[in-house]
Structures are given as structure tokens and as C-alpha cells.
Scaffold this motif. Sequence first.
Motif, PDB file in Angstrom:
ATOM      1  N   ASN A   1       0.732  -1.026  -0.071  1.00 42.18           N
ATOM      2  CA  ASN A   1       0.081  -0.130   0.024  1.00 42.18           C
ATOM      3  C   ASN A   1       0.886   1.163  -0.115  1.00 42.18           C
ATOM      4  N   ILE A   2       0.786   2.090  -0.820  1.00 44.06           N
ATOM      5  CA  ILE A   2       1.273   3.350  -1.214  1.00 44.06           C
ATOM      6  C   ILE A   2       0.481   4.518  -0.978  1.00 44.06           C
ATOM      7  N   LEU A   3       0.949   5.650  -0.253  1.00 44.18           N
ATOM      8  CA  LEU A   3       0.195   6.769  -0.016  1.00 44.18           C
ATOM      9  C   LEU A   3       1.176   7.850  -0.887  1.00 44.18           C
ATOM     10  N   ILE A   4       0.287   8.659  -1.867  1.00 44.20           N
ATOM     11  CA  ILE A   4       1.027   9.659  -2.286  1.00 44.20           C
ATOM     12  C   ILE A   4       0.230  11.053  -1.718  1.00 44.20           C
ATOM     13  N   ALA A   5       0.898  12.222  -1.115  1.00 44.54           N
ATOM     14  CA  ALA A   5       0.456  13.160  -0.617  1.00 44.54           C
ATOM     15  C   ALA A   5       0.988  14.438  -0.975  1.00 44.54           C
ATOM     16  N   ASP A   6       0.137  15.236  -2.031  1.00 47.25           N
ATOM     17  CA  ASP A   6       0.783  16.114  -2.908  1.00 47.25           C
ATOM     18  C   ASP A   6      -0.394  17.058  -3.392  1.00 47.25           C
ATOM     19  N   ASP A   7      -0.387  18.496  -3.088  1.00 46.23           N
ATOM     20  CA  ASP A   7      -1.621  19.096  -3.352  1.00 46.23           C
ATOM     21  C   ASP A   7      -1.552  19.571  -4.858  1.00 46.23           C
ATOM     22  N   GLU A   8      -0.570  19.054  -6.004  1.00 41.39           N
ATOM     23  CA  GLU A   8      -0.863  19.074  -7.275  1.00 41.39           C
ATOM     24  C   GLU A   8      -1.323  17.803  -7.871  1.00 41.39           C
ATOM     25  N   ARG A   9      -2.459  17.950  -8.487  1.00 35.94           N
ATOM     26  CA  ARG A   9      -3.329  16.686  -8.873  1.00 35.94           C
ATOM     27  C   ARG A   9      -2.391  16.192 -10.043  1.00 35.94           C
TER      28      ARG A   9
ATOM     29  N   LEU B   1       4.825   8.888   0.024  1.00 40.42           N
ATOM     30  CA  LEU B   1       5.687   9.774  -0.755  1.00 40.42           C
ATOM     31  C   LEU B   1       4.779  11.310  -0.465  1.00 40.42           C
ATOM     32  N   THR B   2       5.423  12.131   0.223  1.00 38.85           N
ATOM     33  CA  THR B   2       4.800  13.092   0.558  1.00 38.85           C
ATOM     34  C   THR B   2       5.629  14.467   0.005  1.00 38.85           C
ATOM     35  N   ASP B   3       4.750  15.637  -0.710  1.00 44.25           N
ATOM     36  CA  ASP B   3       5.373  16.632  -1.200  1.00 44.25           C
ATOM     37  C   ASP B   3       5.653  17.614   0.378  1.00 44.25           C
ATOM     38  N   ILE B   4       6.861  18.507   0.006  1.00 38.72           N
ATOM     39  CA  ILE B   4       7.153  19.403   1.353  1.00 38.72           C
ATOM     40  C   ILE B   4       5.864  20.481   1.538  1.00 38.72           C
TER      41      ILE B   4
END
Length: 398
Positions: free
Chosen positions: A2-10, A51-54
Amino acid sequence: MNILIADDERAIREGIKRTIEQISPDYHVHLAAMATEAVQIMGSNRIDIVLTDILMPGMNGLEFMKISKHRYPLVKWVVISAHSEFSYAQEAVRLGARDYLLKPIGKKRLVELIEHLQPEIWQESERMREEEKLRRNLKFLHEGVLRRLASGLDTGNLDTQSLIQEYSEFYLVMVQLEGTRKRTGTGTEPVYPLEHFIVENVLSELIDTQGRGLVISYDFDCLLGLVVPDGDLEEFKDQVKGHLTHYLKIPFHIAVSGHIQDFDTIPQVVTQMRQASAVQAVEPAKGSGEKSIDDALLYIQEHYSEDLSLERVASVVYLNPAYFSQLFKLKTGQGYKDYVISLRLEQAKKLLLNPRLRLADIAGRIGYQDMRHFTQVFRRKFGLTPTEFRHKQNVKVI
């Protein structure tokens, strides 16, 4: 996996997801646009890699990783960013990030990263996750007993003896949040699950590193910690307050009980602490919320041409609208609406000096779709219409 991608750019989220699914269709990829959504996903799914954006609205990626690592010790964290600044990478490594990827992320680099982490995750799945499961099961049992005791409910067939034996004496620490509920058709629900998550993790980490104990969610707006501190209780309370002041963007209040040796007294003590919180004004700790307003001002500067309702901007920095409005006026000396209007009209004055721009274009660029409304607001502010302003500045429209 399971992988989570957290980024405000769609586009970034969707692009990484497509690449991962090409690596293996069996991987489950979850997407979040901000920390609030990521918290909810991690609470309901066992996540292996994040994977998280800053730079995200509200809590940034590094803070999100820092506040989550204690609760999810087996998760592998990867920071992604459009900035190559060394300080960001250094802080990410210090917090335990496994890698620091710069946007745009190449497919080959992402494939290498996933393939590198995969064997480690599978190995831990066999051994460490079973050990972690056993520890968490006992912890959940103790938390369940404490939750029922704190609510004055019968513990039924739950094993209370192991809890009583482990904690023969202790203190209770209560954190009360303000403005965290909203009414719905079925009752109430939390407005800011991220703030609730922050308190739970801050309390848990400080209890584990400076003593021992438990943390339970007593209610949507109230969390309760049972703590046996290694040192001075007031020092522990000050540390809790300091951490929450840094992370929380809504008012909160901390209450600490006296020394407790009898579990039967817990319901009475909790009731007294709740009553004390109800009559005491819940004020934000000094400095809490200031960073939120700074973030809001930056957001307004960058998005003044868009819908900038008070409710929208308050939600971006995770403040309830009423509290945001109060803090905003204290910080800027202006009401929110007046500030936005002034900012837009100052931008309009600069744009009016460009003879190639039509009034309708200028109105649209500063967030006004109705040119008549733009003209009225401009005249109220400066005493002349946009066209009259241009004539006064000797601007000849081409």
C-alpha cells in the motif's frame, strides 16, 4: 503493498500513481491532496510507503512526517519537492526519510526506489508486524478499559487487572480543543481531524519518551492521557503545551489532575476536569495561529484572482472561520474582506497602467467577473472610476 501519495498538485499525484501501477498492478495506491486527507487514509489503511510533498496547504510534508512517525514506525517515508535546497533534504534525512526526490520525478528513479524498498517491507511484514500487532493489541485493550472508566461505563468482561497492575499510580492529562465540531443531520462530527491526530501523536510520543502511559480519544474535541512521568509533571505539561503551540492552529486548553492511585476515582476526576475546561475560557497559547495567518497572507497574495471567501482561506490553514477572522484582524489591523479588496484594487491600479489591457481583462485578473461591480468597488475606494484613473495617469488605451 500500500502506497500513499500526498501532494497538492493533482498532475503530480496522478502521474506518480500511473507509474507505480505500471510497475505492479497489485500495488494499492492512495491519493491525498493535503495532510488532513492523508491522516484519514493512514488511519483506515495499513500503509507501507508514503511519498509526501513538502509544500502543502496547512501542515507541510516534513511536519506531517514528524508528527506521524511515532504512530506508524514501520512506514517508509519519501519526500518529494520542487526545491533542491539543502536544508529541506537535510531535515528530511534527519527525520528518517528514505529518499528525497526532486520534481519532475523520473520514471526510472521511481521504479528503482520502489524496488529497493520492496524486499525490506516484505521482510518486516513477516517478523516485525507480528510483534507490533501483539504490542498494539495489549495497548488497545488497556485503552478500551481506560475509555470506559473515563466515561463512567461498566468495564464488563474486559481485563482490568493488567492495567491496574501496570499503573499503580499515575496522573491524567486532558487536552480540550475548541471549534472542532460541526452539526450534521445525524449529530456532530469533527471538523479538524488533523488537529485531533496531532494531539494524539504529541501526547503519545511525549508519554513514551518521558515516562509511560496511554492516550485515548475521549470525545471529538477532548483527548485524555494517563501518564507516569519520569520527571516533574509540570515540566511534562510545559513540553506538551510547547509542542501543541507549534503544531495546532486552533485554541486549546490543557488540564492536569492530581496524583491518582485508585482507578475507581477516574470518572469523578474526568468529570471535574471537563467542568473546569467548560468554565475556563479556552485561549490559544501565545504564538499559536500566528504562522497560520502568515500562511494565509501568502496564500492570498498568490491566489487573489480566485474565489477568496473567508471560509475557503480559513480551511486552507485549518482554522475555523470565526477564529481565523479574529486572528486575521489582530495580525493585519484590517477585517478580512477589507484586506482582500484593498489588495485586489492595488493590483488593479498597477494593471491599469498597461494600455494594452481592457477593463474586463483587468477585472478578471483580480477576481471580479462582473466589470460593473469592479468599477463600483474601485470608485468607492479611490473616488474615481478605473477609466478616470487611467485618464489621470495619462494612459492611452491601445
